[in-house]
Scaffold this active site. Structure first.
Site, PDB file in Angstrom:
ATOM      1  CB  CYS A 193     -15.065  -1.543  -7.876  1.00 47.47           C
ATOM      2  SG  CYS A 193     -15.523  -2.229  -9.765  1.00 47.47           S
TER       3      CYS A 193
ATOM      4  CB  CYS B  91     -14.606  -0.508 -14.731  1.00 50.31           C
ATOM      5  SG  CYS B  91     -15.891  -0.768 -13.405  1.00 50.31           S
TER       6      CYS B  91
HETATM    7  C1  LIG Z   1     -17.663  -5.442  -4.523  1.00 52.01           C
HETATM    8  C2  LIG Z   1     -16.190  -5.162  -5.180  1.00 52.01           C
HETATM    9  C3  LIG Z   1     -15.798  -5.260  -6.612  1.00 52.01           C
HETATM   10  C4  LIG Z   1     -14.667  -4.795  -7.101  1.00 52.01           C
HETATM   11  N1  LIG Z   1     -14.453  -5.132  -8.311  1.00 52.01           N
HETATM   12  C5  LIG Z   1     -13.503  -4.866  -8.837  1.00 52.01           C
HETATM   13  C6  LIG Z   1     -12.898  -5.230 -10.211  1.00 52.01           C
HETATM   14  O1  LIG Z   1     -13.809  -5.789 -10.954  1.00 52.01           O
HETATM   15  N2  LIG Z   1     -11.651  -4.801 -10.573  1.00 52.01           N
HETATM   16  C7  LIG Z   1     -11.041  -4.010 -10.007  1.00 52.01           C
HETATM   17  O2  LIG Z   1      -9.694  -3.968 -10.473  1.00 52.01           O
HETATM   18  N3  LIG Z   1     -11.060  -3.835  -8.658  1.00 52.01           N
HETATM   19  C8  LIG Z   1     -12.235  -4.005  -8.166  1.00 52.01           C
HETATM   20  N4  LIG Z   1     -12.500  -3.781  -6.729  1.00 52.01           N
HETATM   21  C9  LIG Z   1     -11.569  -2.689  -6.152  1.00 52.01           C
HETATM   22  C10 LIG Z   1     -10.201  -3.505  -5.485  1.00 52.01           C
HETATM   23  O3  LIG Z   1     -10.755  -4.683  -4.771  1.00 52.01           O
HETATM   24  C11 LIG Z   1      -9.600  -2.467  -4.631  1.00 52.01           C
HETATM   25  O4  LIG Z   1      -9.366  -1.263  -5.489  1.00 52.01           O
HETATM   26  C12 LIG Z   1      -8.297  -2.943  -4.164  1.00 52.01           C
HETATM   27  O5  LIG Z   1      -8.347  -4.100  -3.385  1.00 52.01           O
HETATM   28  C13 LIG Z   1      -7.620  -1.895  -3.330  1.00 52.01           C
HETATM   29  O6  LIG Z   1      -6.463  -2.311  -2.737  1.00 52.01           O
HETATM   30  P1  LIG Z   1      -5.772  -1.439  -1.547  1.00 52.01           P
HETATM   31  O7  LIG Z   1      -4.381  -2.422  -1.347  1.00 52.01           O
HETATM   32  O8  LIG Z   1      -5.677  -0.046  -1.725  1.00 52.01           O
HETATM   33  O9  LIG Z   1      -6.644  -1.958  -0.310  1.00 52.01           O
HETATM   34  P2  LIG Z   1      -7.047  -3.358   0.355  1.00 52.01           P
HETATM   35  O10 LIG Z   1      -6.761  -4.299  -0.779  1.00 52.01           O
HETATM   36  O11 LIG Z   1      -8.594  -3.258   0.757  1.00 52.01           O
HETATM   37  O12 LIG Z   1      -6.027  -3.560   1.394  1.00 52.01           O
HETATM   38  C14 LIG Z   1      -5.931  -2.691   2.536  1.00 52.01           C
HETATM   39  C15 LIG Z   1      -5.090  -3.102   3.589  1.00 52.01           C
HETATM   40  O13 LIG Z   1      -4.784  -2.280   4.431  1.00 52.01           O
HETATM   41  C16 LIG Z   1      -4.950  -2.874   5.810  1.00 52.01           C
HETATM   42  N5  LIG Z   1      -5.076  -1.729   6.633  1.00 52.01           N
HETATM   43  C17 LIG Z   1      -6.353  -1.153   7.150  1.00 52.01           C
HETATM   44  N6  LIG Z   1      -5.883  -0.400   8.176  1.00 52.01           N
HETATM   45  C18 LIG Z   1      -4.778  -0.339   8.527  1.00 52.01           C
HETATM   46  C19 LIG Z   1      -3.794   0.166   9.447  1.00 52.01           C
HETATM   47  N7  LIG Z   1      -4.333   1.136  10.311  1.00 52.01           N
HETATM   48  N8  LIG Z   1      -2.772  -0.156   9.463  1.00 52.01           N
HETATM   49  C20 LIG Z   1      -2.156  -1.066   8.584  1.00 52.01           C
HETATM   50  N9  LIG Z   1      -2.721  -1.655   7.767  1.00 52.01           N
HETATM   51  C21 LIG Z   1      -4.131  -1.413   7.612  1.00 52.01           C
HETATM   52  C22 LIG Z   1      -6.418  -3.578   5.690  1.00 52.01           C
HETATM   53  O14 LIG Z   1      -6.318  -4.884   6.804  1.00 52.01           O
HETATM   54  C23 LIG Z   1      -5.959  -4.429   4.143  1.00 52.01           C
HETATM   55  O15 LIG Z   1      -5.261  -5.472   4.204  1.00 52.01           O
HETATM   56  C24 LIG Z   1     -13.562  -4.223  -6.170  1.00 52.01           C
HETATM   57  C25 LIG Z   1     -13.942  -3.988  -4.842  1.00 52.01           C
HETATM   58  C26 LIG Z   1     -15.162  -4.266  -4.276  1.00 52.01           C
HETATM   59  C27 LIG Z   1     -15.422  -4.257  -2.936  1.00 52.01           C
END
Ligand SMILES: Cc1cc2nc3c(=O)[nH]c(=O)nc-3n(C[C@H](O)[C@H](O)[C@H](O)COP(=O)(O)OP(=O)(O)OC[C@H]3O[C@@H](n4cnc5c(N)ncnc54)[C@H](O)[C@@H]3O)c2cc1C
Length: 401
Positions: free
Chosen positions: A162, A345
């Protein structure tokens, strides 16, 4: 001995769970394993609103067990290494899992340690960050209790999840201080590693007006390197017009800082990483989401090297592509589905008004609604505060949106 899954998913976050759910909707007989160490799942997009006093932090955390799709097997462990030539991943416990196809989705790594002193002062000494579940409520304490002085907001020079979050909270803070009648006593600085306020010019025009209206002092090409909480000082390296870097310092009364981010170390150090990407993201074809060297490996979410903005909104468009291409791959068909870099965004410009910036790889606006989304609106604020969290828990994680 290793256990075999038809599809192995690394990470049960936004991307991993959405992909598992959509795969099982397509074909309920699939044998899917999800490796995920955390007992909790977080709705991170609401953390900005938590920092602004508009959302309950506890509503952003739910039990992982309740969101693992029925029919998938939760392996409560963490991957430590990959052996893609043997179609195998090894976990911290030492257990090994083999697969026909792999989806890599472990999110991004928050590199708190890359800013000297940050970790030590986080959550105290008037220093906060919405990038931490534990600390985001402290941001609201700082904003609410501020009576004027210098407020510093930082944005690192690495890509982050984000990209709008470092300045979203600044606009909300300024609006709160205006309504409190103290904005003219607030000296607000935005120290950013970026070169512009927003990468898509149509939306940047709106934000530049918000910056001007709030009399925010903007410092671009400025990378925060140290936060000295005890002495309330931020140090940052500013690149001048001749390309030279100068170390500068700024005293603050409150500071909201955003840490640099990169691929998780176990990805960086693996054969799946893009050797040309200094931050170690997974090397994929940015359109098919298929790994460039290991065709039975796909990736989505924050850990990929695709040059898109790292958001949940991007994941909503990536996951159907991964699902379709992975199933095509298993059926010996061509991977024809394409992701165009879509991301969104939602940027609140004040309490009750939000600009929904949508765009693609070419930084061209991709507006969903039949009105000019560069204009901040109350309806978009309502969508962010109420509709999107509901959609996330009830539809997106269940593979239905
Ligand atoms: C402050 C903030 C504001 C945001 N605002 C927005 C917004 O307004 N709109 C929007 O669309 N997005 C927003 N986002 C971004 C959004 O939250 C992320 O892009 C999204 O969560 C990413 O998803 P992901 O599955 O890639 O990672 P995550 O959801 O972070 O999940 C990753 C997972 O992998 C697991 N993992 C880590 N290491 C390992 C390992 N070694 N083995 C197995 N599993 C593992 C973790 O435990 C976790 O559960 C925001 C984020 C933040 C922090």
């Amino acid at each position: 001995m290793s256990k075999h899954y038809q599809i192995l998913i690394v990470g049960g976050g936004n991307a991993g769970l959405s992909a598992a759910a959509q795969l099982l909707i397509q074909k309920s007989s699939l044998n899917i394993g999800i490796i995920e160490p955390s007992e909790k799942h977080y709705y991170q997009p609401a953390w900005t609103l938590v920092g602004a006093g508009e959302f309950d932090i506890n509503a952003t955390e739910k039990r992982m067990a309740d969101y693992i799709p029925k029919g998938a097997n939760w392996i409560k462990d963490a991957v430590s290494t990959f052996q893609p030539e043997q179609n195998q991943s090894t976990c911290k416990s030492g257990k090994k899992y083999t697969y026909d196809a792999l989806i890599v989705a472990p999110g991004i790594q928050i590199d708190w340690g890359k800013i000297k002193g940050f970790k030590e002062t986080l959550g105290k000494n008037q220093v906060s960050s919405n990038y931490s579940f534990d600390v985001a409520p402290y941001t609201w304490e700082l904003i609410k209790n501020f009576e004027g002085g210098t407020a510093v907001f930082t944005n690192p020079s690495t890509p982050i999840k984000c990209g709008g979050a470092p300045h979203k909270i600044m606009y909300l803070a300024c609006d709160y201080w205006r309504k409190k009648g103290i904005l003219d006593k607030c000296n607000v600085h935005y120290i950013s590693g970026a070169s512009v306020i927003f990468g898509v010019k149509e939306y940047a025009v709106t934000l530049s007006k918000v910056v001007a209206k709030n009399n925010i002092h903007v410092h671009f090409f400025s990378n925060t390197v140290e936060i000295d909480g005890a002495n309330k000082t931020v140090y940052y390296e500013e690149k001048n017009a001749d390309g030279f870097t100068e170390l500068k310092e700024m005293k603050f009364d409150i500071c909201h800082a955003v840490p640099p981010q990169s691929a998780p170390d176990f990805i960086k150090n693996s054969p799946l990483a893009d050797a040309n990407n200094p931050l170690g993201y997974v090397e994929i074809n940015k359109n098919t989401m298929q790994h460039s060297r290991f065709p039975n490996v796909f990736a989505c979410g924050d850990s990929v090297n695709a040059p898109c903005s790292k958001t949940g909104a991007a994941i909503r468009k990536q996951v159907p592509v991964v699902v379709e291409n992975l199933l095509s791959f298993l059926n010996n068909k061509e991977c024809g589905a394409q992701y165009d870099g879509y991301s969104a965004c939602p940027i609140p410009t004040q309490y009750g008004k939000l600009m929904l910036a949508e765009f693609d790889y070419t930084n061209t606006p991709k507006m969903t609604f039949p009105f000019d989304q560069a204009v901040p609106r109350w309806t978009m604020w309502i969508m962010k505060k109420y509709l999107l969290p509901w959609l996330y828990w009830n539809k997106i994680l269940k593979g239905r949106a």
